[in-house]
Write an enzyme that holds these catalytic residues in place. Sequence first.
Site, PDB file in Angstrom:
ATOM      1  N   ASP A   1     -40.387  25.570  55.724  1.00 23.68           N
ATOM      2  CA  ASP A   1     -39.670  26.726  56.270  1.00 23.68           C
ATOM      3  C   ASP A   1     -39.786  27.964  55.374  1.00 23.68           C
ATOM      4  OD1 ASP A   1     -38.058  26.048  54.137  1.00 23.68           O
ATOM      5  OD2 ASP A   1     -36.236  25.728  55.313  1.00 23.68           O
TER       6      ASP A   1
ATOM      7  N   GLU B   1     -33.259  29.015  51.008  1.00 25.23           N
ATOM      8  CA  GLU B   1     -33.600  28.809  52.412  1.00 25.23           C
ATOM      9  C   GLU B   1     -33.729  30.155  53.134  1.00 25.23           C
ATOM     10  OE1 GLU B   1     -34.646  26.074  53.171  1.00 25.23           O
ATOM     11  OE2 GLU B   1     -33.302  24.374  52.876  1.00 25.23           O
TER      12      GLU B   1
ATOM     13  N   ASP C   1     -33.983  23.886  40.614  1.00 27.88           N
ATOM     14  CA  ASP C   1     -32.856  23.473  41.453  1.00 27.88           C
ATOM     15  C   ASP C   1     -32.443  22.034  41.196  1.00 27.88           C
ATOM     16  OD1 ASP C   1     -35.143  22.358  42.574  1.00 27.88           O
ATOM     17  OD2 ASP C   1     -35.131  23.655  44.328  1.00 27.88           O
TER      18      ASP C   1
ATOM     19  N   HIS D   1     -39.071  28.100  52.097  1.00 27.08           N
ATOM     20  CA  HIS D   1     -38.162  28.224  50.947  1.00 27.08           C
ATOM     21  C   HIS D   1     -38.930  28.089  49.625  1.00 27.08           C
ATOM     22  CE1 HIS D   1     -37.176  23.638  51.208  1.00 27.08           C
ATOM     23  NE2 HIS D   1     -38.036  23.818  50.237  1.00 27.08           N
TER      24      HIS D   1
HETATM   25  P1  PGA Z   1     -42.820  19.258  48.502  1.00 19.62           P
HETATM   26  O1  PGA Z   1     -41.573  20.235  48.588  1.00 19.62           O
HETATM   27  O2  PGA Z   1     -43.564  19.613  47.271  1.00 19.62           O
HETATM   28  O3  PGA Z   1     -42.213  17.881  48.405  1.00 19.62           O
HETATM   29  O4  PGA Z   1     -43.622  19.462  49.753  1.00 19.62           O
HETATM   30  C1  PGA Z   1     -41.786  21.602  48.343  1.00 19.62           C
HETATM   31  C2  PGA Z   1     -40.474  22.345  48.429  1.00 19.62           C
HETATM   32  O5  PGA Z   1     -39.586  21.924  49.175  1.00 19.62           O
HETATM   33  O6  PGA Z   1     -40.334  23.374  47.750  1.00 19.62           O
END
Ligand code: PGA
Length: 262
Positions: A136, A143, A67, A138
């Site tokens: 959450d 999302e 992404d 994702h």
């Molecule tokens: P993080 O983010 O590794 O910074 O916890 C993970 C994500 O949002 O997929």
Amino acid sequence: MEIIIKKDALSGSHAAARVVARLVCEKPTAVIGLATGSTPLMLYKQLIHLHKEEGLDFSKVTTFNLDEYIGLPADHEQSYRRFMNENLFSQINIKMGNTHVPDGMAKDVPASCAAYEQAIANAGGIDLQVLGIGSDGHVGFNEPTSSFASRTRIKTLTKQTVADNARFFGGDESKVPHHCITMGIGTIMDARMNILLAFGANKAEAVAATVEGPVASIMPSSILQHHPSAKLFIDEAAATQLKLADYYRWVYDGKPDWQKDA
Ligand code: PGA
């Protein structure tokens, strides 16, 4: 799904790095899907170490990132292109032309997304996809309620994700872009192997829902229950809400050595 519980993030990252390294050794032309965020940093450090100290060769590897934020140019300090260049690509012998990150500045976003999907297909598909997980649930920036059939496309971040990621923007939520381009769940599910890394107590709830909850788009990562080759590398803190944690440890400890990092 295989659940690998390590004592901390470092040992979990090293175990994940062995899986990536094994693929690159066995298939020098491997196509690897990559993730950003704080979680994969130790994995990338270990891959750099394996390259520098043991000659792990990335010269024929191709990568596709999950992404990118819309509106951030590649050289913006929080763009995922820049994150990848700084934290991995510039420190291994990968050809920059073989690295792909969605274009956050694309004028025609749908066309750019379709071209990204086509590039993945032209490369022969993704052999191994590295995933983090949002609090959450994702994966990529898919999302909650993202379609399980989705492909690379524009998404709007949840307020939770904007808040979670504000720490990268000096704690200022207003600086976090609200839109992104992300591979879809369908794209991720097409990868021949998925490895998801999750470390820390703030991921425990999402990990438990991913592994032991119902498969539902409200928890996008739960779709990995349907993937034929998905491995979760987690630490003890992220494992605290798993009902069957002892069983997963028992399974892993009982594997023959040759299979442990497979
Ligand atoms: P993080 O983010 O590794 O910074 O916890 C993970 C994500 O949002 O997929």
